[in-house]
Design a protein around this motif. Structure first.
Motif, PDB file in Angstrom:
ATOM      1  N   GLY A  65       2.170  14.213  -3.642  1.00 26.72           N
ATOM      2  CA  GLY A  65       3.177  14.427  -4.596  1.00 26.72           C
ATOM      3  C   GLY A  65       3.115  15.975  -5.189  1.00 26.72           C
ATOM      4  O   GLY A  65       3.405  16.975  -4.283  1.00 26.72           O
ATOM      5  N   GLU A  74      -9.499   2.564   1.301  1.00 21.81           N
ATOM      6  CA  GLU A  74      -8.985   3.812   1.382  1.00 21.81           C
ATOM      7  C   GLU A  74      -9.534   4.939   0.279  1.00 21.81           C
ATOM      8  O   GLU A  74     -10.035   4.352  -0.584  1.00 21.81           O
ATOM      9  CB  GLU A  74      -7.667   4.238   1.608  1.00 21.81           C
ATOM     10  N   TYR A 104     -12.861  12.455  -5.326  1.00 22.33           N
ATOM     11  CA  TYR A 104     -12.231  11.427  -4.512  1.00 22.33           C
ATOM     12  C   TYR A 104     -13.198  10.073  -4.476  1.00 22.33           C
ATOM     13  O   TYR A 104     -14.569  10.677  -4.404  1.00 22.33           O
ATOM     14  CB  TYR A 104     -11.584  11.655  -3.382  1.00 22.33           C
ATOM     15  N   LYS A 155       0.902  -1.171  -0.157  1.00 23.36           N
ATOM     16  CA  LYS A 155      -0.028  -0.048  -0.228  1.00 23.36           C
ATOM     17  C   LYS A 155       0.726   1.120  -0.124  1.00 23.36           C
ATOM     18  O   LYS A 155       1.802   1.281   0.599  1.00 23.36           O
ATOM     19  CB  LYS A 155      -0.786   0.098   1.268  1.00 23.36           C
ATOM     20  N   LEU A 214      -4.270  13.989  -3.182  1.00 25.54           N
ATOM     21  CA  LEU A 214      -3.745  13.415  -1.984  1.00 25.54           C
ATOM     22  C   LEU A 214      -4.134  11.928  -2.008  1.00 25.54           C
ATOM     23  O   LEU A 214      -4.875  11.382  -2.842  1.00 25.54           O
ATOM     24  CB  LEU A 214      -4.858  13.980  -0.914  1.00 25.54           C
ATOM     25  N   PHE A 253      -4.350   8.746   0.512  1.00 27.09           N
ATOM     26  CA  PHE A 253      -4.807   8.531   1.785  1.00 27.09           C
ATOM     27  C   PHE A 253      -4.507   7.108   2.355  1.00 27.09           C
ATOM     28  O   PHE A 253      -4.380   6.230   1.609  1.00 27.09           O
ATOM     29  CB  PHE A 253      -6.127   8.607   1.974  1.00 27.09           C
ATOM     30  N   GLY A 254      -4.268   6.983   3.651  1.00 27.80           N
ATOM     31  CA  GLY A 254      -4.216   5.730   4.207  1.00 27.80           C
ATOM     32  C   GLY A 254      -5.671   5.582   4.586  1.00 27.80           C
ATOM     33  O   GLY A 254      -6.482   6.126   4.455  1.00 27.80           O
ATOM     34  N   LYS A 255      -5.892   4.119   4.969  1.00 28.90           N
ATOM     35  CA  LYS A 255      -7.001   3.728   5.310  1.00 28.90           C
ATOM     36  C   LYS A 255      -7.729   4.189   6.906  1.00 28.90           C
ATOM     37  O   LYS A 255      -9.107   4.425   7.161  1.00 28.90           O
ATOM     38  CB  LYS A 255      -7.182   2.087   5.639  1.00 28.90           C
ATOM     39  N   GLY A 256      -6.715   4.751   7.405  1.00 25.88           N
ATOM     40  CA  GLY A 256      -7.134   5.513   8.523  1.00 25.88           C
ATOM     41  C   GLY A 256      -7.098   4.400  10.033  1.00 25.88           C
ATOM     42  O   GLY A 256      -7.019   3.267   9.818  1.00 25.88           O
ATOM     43  N   LEU A 263      -6.786   9.939   9.677  1.00 25.24           N
ATOM     44  CA  LEU A 263      -6.182   9.573   7.988  1.00 25.24           C
ATOM     45  C   LEU A 263      -4.563  10.086   8.048  1.00 25.24           C
ATOM     46  O   LEU A 263      -4.500  11.323   8.181  1.00 25.24           O
ATOM     47  CB  LEU A 263      -7.180  10.122   7.171  1.00 25.24           C
TER      48      LEU A 263
END
Lengths: 108, 113
Positions: free
Chosen positions: A92, B42, B35, A2, A96, A98-101, A87
């Protein structure tokens, strides 16, 4: 692997406790780093940006280790209102990632 | 000042139908992002507009998804025909500059049956 990895939790802590969340990211070219907070069935909201020098905002402290590609968030003196999903987010150019949290549950 | 708004808040449709989601960014924000969060996964980037131009659409899953931002104000995201795996929460965000803080809308919860 991930792009952004976080322990999903939940972290169950009593009020007043100190809790720490960690996050790792895979893209060494990532430029900016953030912690967002998301309440149940709500939109993500920016909690704080994360800098290599470390930064603090009240009870919240964030730290970035670029060499290890590791980001942390420390919450001191937890409040009931801190219960949410946290989260880890890296970026870059502009988008954004994201992580899964990590879910935090603060109990009385 | 109004934040990012999205419409509808919820949509339940059957597989094969068409759905159009709308996002109104914060006034003056040239950058608009879509998004999506699929259950158990995620939040993932779909695409980025700068004014009316698509800056990056690398996250669009397939050609069943069409995003537009005519006039550089509000944006629509159309899914046609919808499939079961399209179910999830679609978030829109806007920012003033490309590197500016992204403010998220409340999301549209899409359920495809």
């Amino acid at each position: 692997r991930k792009e952004v990895e976080q322990d999903p939790g939940p972290f169950n802590v009593p009020e007043g406790a100190t809790v720490a969340f960690n996050c790792t990211y895979s893209n060494s070219a990532s430029q900016s780093f953030f912690w967002y907070r998301q309440d149940c069935r709500k939109e993500p909201k920016l909690l704080m940006s994360v800098y290599s020098s470390g930064n603090e905002d009240g009870r919240f402290t964030a730290q970035l280790n670029r060499a290890s590609q590791y980001i942390s968030l420390l919450i001191r003196d937890s409040k009931l209102s801190d219960s949410a999903t946290y989260l880890c987010v890296v970026t870059g150019y502009s988008t954004l990632t994201f992580g899964k949290g990590t879910m935090l549950l603060v109990s009385p | 000042e109004a934040g990012v708004t999205q419409f509808p808040s919820h949509s339940v449709i059957e597989k094969g139908q068409t759905v159009t989601l709308r996002c109104d960014p914060i006034s003056g924000h040239d950058n608009l992002y879509w998004y999506r969060r699929v259950m158990g996964k995620e939040i993932k980037f779909l695409l980025h507009f700068v004014k009316e131009s698509k800056q990056d659409e690398s996250g669009m899953p397939n050609n069943r998804f069409l995003a537009e931002r005519t006039g550089g104000t509000y944006s629509t995201l159309k899914v046609q025909p919808a499939e079961l795996e399209d179910s999830g929460v679609y978030f829109c965000a806007s920012s003033q500059g490309t590197k500016g803080e992204q403010f998220f809308g409340p999301g549209t919860r899409l359920t495809v049956l």
